[in-house]
Design a protein around this motif. Sequence first.
Motif, PDB file in Angstrom:
ATOM      1  N   GLN A   1      -1.238 -14.044  -0.144  1.00  0.00           N
ATOM      2  CA  GLN A   1      -1.737 -12.674  -0.129  1.00  0.00           C
ATOM      3  C   GLN A   1      -3.199 -12.631   0.312  1.00  0.00           C
ATOM      4  O   GLN A   1      -3.714 -11.585   0.698  1.00  0.00           O
ATOM      5  CB  GLN A   1      -1.583 -12.018  -1.511  1.00  0.00           C
ATOM      6  CG  GLN A   1      -2.557 -12.523  -2.569  1.00  0.00           C
ATOM      7  CD  GLN A   1      -2.086 -13.784  -3.254  1.00  0.00           C
ATOM      8  OE1 GLN A   1      -1.019 -14.286  -2.955  1.00  0.00           O
ATOM      9  NE2 GLN A   1      -2.856 -14.281  -4.199  1.00  0.00           N
TER      10      GLN A   1
ATOM     11  N   PRO B   1       1.196  -9.754  -3.996  1.00  0.00           N
ATOM     12  CA  PRO B   1       0.409  -8.626  -3.482  1.00  0.00           C
ATOM     13  C   PRO B   1      -0.549  -8.020  -4.503  1.00  0.00           C
ATOM     14  O   PRO B   1      -1.467  -7.297  -4.128  1.00  0.00           O
ATOM     15  CB  PRO B   1       1.487  -7.609  -3.075  1.00  0.00           C
ATOM     16  CG  PRO B   1       2.713  -8.423  -2.847  1.00  0.00           C
ATOM     17  CD  PRO B   1       2.645  -9.534  -3.840  1.00  0.00           C
TER      18      PRO B   1
ATOM     19  N   SER C   1      -4.703  -7.668   3.304  1.00  0.00           N
ATOM     20  CA  SER C   1      -3.904  -8.882   3.441  1.00  0.00           C
ATOM     21  C   SER C   1      -2.997  -8.827   4.664  1.00  0.00           C
ATOM     22  O   SER C   1      -2.553  -7.756   5.078  1.00  0.00           O
ATOM     23  CB  SER C   1      -3.058  -9.066   2.179  1.00  0.00           C
ATOM     24  OG  SER C   1      -2.114 -10.088   2.347  1.00  0.00           O
TER      25      SER C   1
ATOM     26  N   THR D   1      -1.065  -2.576  -1.362  1.00  0.00           N
ATOM     27  CA  THR D   1      -0.103  -3.583  -1.806  1.00  0.00           C
ATOM     28  C   THR D   1       1.264  -2.994  -2.097  1.00  0.00           C
ATOM     29  O   THR D   1       2.268  -3.686  -2.024  1.00  0.00           O
ATOM     30  CB  THR D   1      -0.610  -4.303  -3.071  1.00  0.00           C
ATOM     31  OG1 THR D   1      -0.804  -3.337  -4.114  1.00  0.00           O
ATOM     32  CG2 THR D   1      -1.911  -5.017  -2.816  1.00  0.00           C
TER      33      THR D   1
END
Length: 279
Positions: free
Chosen positions: A176, A202, A211, A266
């Motif tokens: 991540q 995440p 990410s 995320t």
Amino acid sequence: MSSKPSKSAARNERRSVKTRSRNDDPLLRLVKDTDAVRREPVRARNELVKPLNDAQRAYDAAMKSSDIVFGIGPAGTGKTWLSIMRAAEALKAKTIAKIVLTRPAVEAGETLGFLPGELDEKFDPYIRPLRDALEEAFGSTHLEYLLKTGTIEARPLAYLRGSTIKDAWLIADEMQNATVAQFKMLLSRVGEGAKFIINGDPDQIDLKDGSGLYDAVKRLHKIDEVEVITFQRSDIVRSGLCQKVIEAYESPSDFRYNADNDERNTEGVKRFINAGGQS
């Protein structure tokens, strides 16, 4: 008549006294004793490795059938441990020649250049969770041999550039924290007979600019040789307390859908994967 000691001799004596004093410090002795305990040789496990829940069974099956496997989910679900155990089995069976371990080195805002020691020493704290699992798989003594011969190699993500990974398992942990560019570089290292296991959570992104994990899943999920396995909080096997801690840190607001589908969010990873990768 005795001669007066030289200044250098007197200085060396003072240093010697300070050194003896530090070595006699109870706290220092405790640290040394603790370190000695930590370095007690570990014996390889003999028990058969079995998945503990449906998510681990799906992950295990994916590692057997696919060349690139994404294991995505919270800490404590056994992603790292199970992938290390299966890689160790492949090495022992001589179906591969090597295991490569990697991860981005970005935690706590540090970089390898600012950490003390040589590259191996600098990277050791980052790779420690993988090393612990490897000790369980091979035993401390045999693991040291495998590391010295390069049969098992730990390299920072950035140092894989220009390499071709073949006849090997590559286990990339904490991904991540890899950027889109790093994912492209890593995934393009795959060669003949290679298997890439990409693990990440995440909810533990340390990058300021987002990410590359979601981007990689979105780009690769339709490729036949790629499989994505998602772990949920209910799949945590580390301990019941670990599951409670994860739940305490994940408020309902963490799971709201972002209508703009911001790739840096995320929740985009979770929603995309749980929907079966549909775009």
